[in-house]
Design a protein around this motif. Sequence first.
Motif, PDB file in Angstrom:
ATOM      1  N   PHE A  26      -9.055   5.921   3.107  1.00 15.31           N
ATOM      2  CA  PHE A  26      -8.846   4.871   4.111  1.00 15.31           C
ATOM      3  C   PHE A  26      -8.782   5.541   5.470  1.00 15.31           C
ATOM      4  N   THR A  27      -9.820   5.314   6.292  1.00 18.87           N
ATOM      5  CA  THR A  27      -9.894   5.908   7.625  1.00 18.87           C
ATOM      6  C   THR A  27     -10.388   4.862   8.620  1.00 18.87           C
ATOM      7  N   SER A  28     -10.546   5.279   9.858  1.00 22.87           N
ATOM      8  CA  SER A  28     -11.051   4.353  10.871  1.00 22.87           C
ATOM      9  C   SER A  28     -12.483   3.923  10.576  1.00 22.87           C
ATOM     10  N   LYS A  29     -13.196   4.700   9.771  1.00 27.41           N
ATOM     11  CA  LYS A  29     -14.577   4.369   9.424  1.00 27.41           C
ATOM     12  C   LYS A  29     -14.698   3.529   8.148  1.00 27.41           C
ATOM     13  N   THR A  30     -13.589   3.302   7.483  1.00 27.01           N
ATOM     14  CA  THR A  30     -13.608   2.559   6.224  1.00 27.01           C
ATOM     15  C   THR A  30     -14.001   1.102   6.454  1.00 27.01           C
ATOM     16  N   LYS A  31     -14.905   0.623   5.631  1.00 22.55           N
ATOM     17  CA  LYS A  31     -15.281  -0.794   5.675  1.00 22.55           C
ATOM     18  C   LYS A  31     -14.378  -1.568   4.710  1.00 22.55           C
ATOM     19  N   ASP A  32     -14.280  -2.864   4.928  1.00 23.76           N
ATOM     20  CA  ASP A  32     -13.481  -3.736   4.051  1.00 23.76           C
ATOM     21  C   ASP A  32     -12.035  -3.248   3.932  1.00 23.76           C
ATOM     22  N   LYS A  33     -11.431  -2.932   5.058  1.00 22.81           N
ATOM     23  CA  LYS A  33     -10.060  -2.417   5.051  1.00 22.81           C
ATOM     24  C   LYS A  33      -9.079  -3.376   4.389  1.00 22.81           C
ATOM     25  N   GLU A  34      -9.198  -4.675   4.704  1.00 19.74           N
ATOM     26  CA  GLU A  34      -8.266  -5.649   4.140  1.00 19.74           C
ATOM     27  C   GLU A  34      -8.370  -5.692   2.618  1.00 19.74           C
ATOM     28  N   ILE A  35      -9.599  -5.586   2.108  1.00 25.69           N
ATOM     29  CA  ILE A  35      -9.808  -5.628   0.654  1.00 25.69           C
ATOM     30  C   ILE A  35      -9.171  -4.419  -0.011  1.00 25.69           C
ATOM     31  N   ILE A  36      -9.345  -3.245   0.584  1.00 28.08           N
ATOM     32  CA  ILE A  36      -8.769  -2.025   0.012  1.00 28.08           C
ATOM     33  C   ILE A  36      -7.250  -2.099  -0.003  1.00 28.08           C
ATOM     34  N   LEU A  37      -6.652  -2.545   1.101  1.00 33.34           N
ATOM     35  CA  LEU A  37      -5.191  -2.651   1.139  1.00 33.34           C
ATOM     36  C   LEU A  37      -4.689  -3.684   0.138  1.00 33.34           C
ATOM     37  N   LYS A  38      -5.423  -4.767  -0.019  1.00 37.93           N
ATOM     38  CA  LYS A  38      -5.033  -5.790  -0.993  1.00 37.93           C
ATOM     39  C   LYS A  38      -5.029  -5.195  -2.403  1.00 37.93           C
ATOM     40  N   LYS A  39      -6.054  -4.403  -2.719  1.00 40.54           N
ATOM     41  CA  LYS A  39      -6.128  -3.772  -4.033  1.00 40.54           C
ATOM     42  C   LYS A  39      -5.007  -2.751  -4.229  1.00 40.54           C
ATOM     43  N   PHE A  40      -4.645  -2.065  -3.152  1.00 43.04           N
ATOM     44  CA  PHE A  40      -3.549  -1.098  -3.258  1.00 43.04           C
ATOM     45  C   PHE A  40      -2.230  -1.828  -3.496  1.00 43.04           C
ATOM     46  N   HIS A  41      -2.034  -2.928  -2.801  1.00 50.78           N
ATOM     47  CA  HIS A  41      -0.846  -3.758  -3.034  1.00 50.78           C
ATOM     48  C   HIS A  41      -0.802  -4.238  -4.486  1.00 50.78           C
ATOM     49  N   GLU A  42      -1.958  -4.521  -5.031  1.00 51.26           N
ATOM     50  CA  GLU A  42      -2.054  -5.025  -6.416  1.00 51.26           C
ATOM     51  C   GLU A  42      -2.041  -3.901  -7.450  1.00 51.26           C
ATOM     52  N   LYS A  43      -1.829  -2.657  -6.981  1.00 48.35           N
ATOM     53  CA  LYS A  43      -1.722  -1.475  -7.837  1.00 48.35           C
ATOM     54  C   LYS A  43      -3.018  -1.145  -8.586  1.00 48.35           C
ATOM     55  N   LYS A  44      -4.137  -1.496  -7.996  1.00 47.57           N
ATOM     56  CA  LYS A  44      -5.420  -1.148  -8.598  1.00 47.57           C
ATOM     57  C   LYS A  44      -5.818   0.288  -8.266  1.00 47.57           C
ATOM     58  N   TYR A  45      -5.128   0.867  -7.285  1.00 49.62           N
ATOM     59  CA  TYR A  45      -5.305   2.287  -6.973  1.00 49.62           C
ATOM     60  C   TYR A  45      -3.989   3.012  -7.206  1.00 49.62           C
ATOM     61  N   GLU A  46      -4.083   4.216  -7.762  1.00 44.57           N
ATOM     62  CA  GLU A  46      -2.880   5.039  -7.946  1.00 44.57           C
ATOM     63  C   GLU A  46      -2.552   5.811  -6.691  1.00 44.57           C
ATOM     64  N   CYS A  47      -3.582   6.186  -5.956  1.00 43.68           N
ATOM     65  CA  CYS A  47      -3.324   6.897  -4.697  1.00 43.68           C
ATOM     66  C   CYS A  47      -4.349   6.497  -3.638  1.00 43.68           C
ATOM     67  N   LEU A  48      -3.882   6.512  -2.409  1.00 45.62           N
ATOM     68  CA  LEU A  48      -4.715   6.176  -1.265  1.00 45.62           C
ATOM     69  C   LEU A  48      -4.659   7.353  -0.312  1.00 45.62           C
ATOM     70  N   ILE A  49      -5.820   7.926  -0.019  1.00 44.91           N
ATOM     71  CA  ILE A  49      -5.890   9.079   0.871  1.00 44.91           C
ATOM     72  C   ILE A  49      -6.249   8.570   2.257  1.00 44.91           C
ATOM     73  N   ALA A  50      -5.331   8.713   3.208  1.00 45.57           N
ATOM     74  CA  ALA A  50      -5.498   8.071   4.513  1.00 45.57           C
ATOM     75  C   ALA A  50      -5.279   9.042   5.660  1.00 45.57           C
ATOM     76  N   THR A  51      -5.893   8.709   6.779  1.00 45.81           N
ATOM     77  CA  THR A  51      -5.602   9.399   8.028  1.00 45.81           C
ATOM     78  C   THR A  51      -4.440   8.662   8.694  1.00 45.81           C
ATOM     79  N   THR A  52      -4.121   9.040   9.925  1.00 42.39           N
ATOM     80  CA  THR A  52      -2.993   8.416  10.622  1.00 42.39           C
ATOM     81  C   THR A  52      -3.247   6.948  10.956  1.00 42.39           C
ATOM     82  N   VAL A  53      -4.442   6.441  10.651  1.00 44.34           N
ATOM     83  CA  VAL A  53      -4.726   5.030  10.879  1.00 44.34           C
ATOM     84  C   VAL A  53      -3.754   4.135  10.103  1.00 44.34           C
ATOM     85  N   LEU A  54      -3.134   4.694   9.041  1.00 46.86           N
ATOM     86  CA  LEU A  54      -2.184   3.921   8.239  1.00 46.86           C
ATOM     87  C   LEU A  54      -0.742   4.378   8.427  1.00 46.86           C
TER      88      LEU A  54
END
Length: 351
Positions: A254-282
């Motif tokens: 998850f970075t400033s170049k990531t597309k569909d940011k809202e979808i990715i965060l929604k999936k992370f909230h729903e525990k579909k990802y075990e880890c999210l690798i992010a820059t300071t954008v988050l």
Amino acid sequence: MEPGKLPAPKKTERKVKHVDYQLKYPLTPAQRTCAMQIVEYVKHHQDVLVYAACGAGKTELVMETIKQALSLGKKVGFAISRRQVVLEIKDRMQLAFPTLKVVAVCEGYTEITEGDLIICTMHQLYRYHQTFDLLIMDEVDAFPYRGNIVLKQIAEHACTGEKVYLTATPDEEMLENVRLGNLAMVELFQRPHGYPLIVPDVIAGAPFIQTLLLLRFLFVQKKEKAQTLVFVPTIQMAESLNFWLRFLFRSTSFTSKTKDKEIILKKFHEKKYECLIATTVLERGITIKGVHVVIFHADHIVFQEASLIQMIGRVGRNIEMPTGKGLFLCTKKTKDIERCVCALKKMNGDG
């Protein structure tokens, strides 16, 4: 908009709004005290700095002030540096004030710009010349607002009344304005659940040692069915690290170049990802129930004291899961790492 030019003042009709707000959890005694202090300062036409720890409920602290301003027919705006946080705050405000028309104004959301309560990015304040009687500004210490003279001028032109600044990491300029009496200050370092802020473990070692420690941490959390936010200093590192980790974990970057940011965060909230690798954008705004945090290469120049405090502040925010783990992996302990740890301990009353 041409440089140096601002739109003509809007003739916005002032409407008295007799509303109340609804919270999932009632304010704690400490929060209520701070909330009423903010109300009193604003009532006496003073700008206010709200210095509150990550997860202390800064947004909830200003709801009483918003309510009272609307009841007087005042126009209220809420400005934030980051688009993603605008959308999150908009949803929270709409839940809290269900009878109001709460509008988010940011990239991709500019068709509707008028409402009872406007949540926007700092850049979008140019639309609201001399509009707000009360302007609440969150993340004033963060990019792109910090040190940006143009954005500060736009904010000045947008508000004809009082400003309330919210931050967990005030810079020296803000604190100096408090000392000079130009700003009132309200402090709150206790989170609503009463648990202390998470102070990270700091481990220094060679890069390959950091990688092994990261893998061990992630495997432990995978076994415990917990989620981890891994912060890295660059976009390239986020994408490269995710490329390898995805063979072992359900992960994404998850970075400033990531597309569909809202979808990715929604999936992370729903525990579909075990880890999210992010820059300071988050580093700010996001609240994930039960998440742990690792800062990889924490000694990188990108990671300053404020960003380190914000990133580790993602841990233990939820009242139902108030604890968690934090880990800084670095080649050597920097002054920023040391100051971050000292600041967290001080907020916990241990400094």
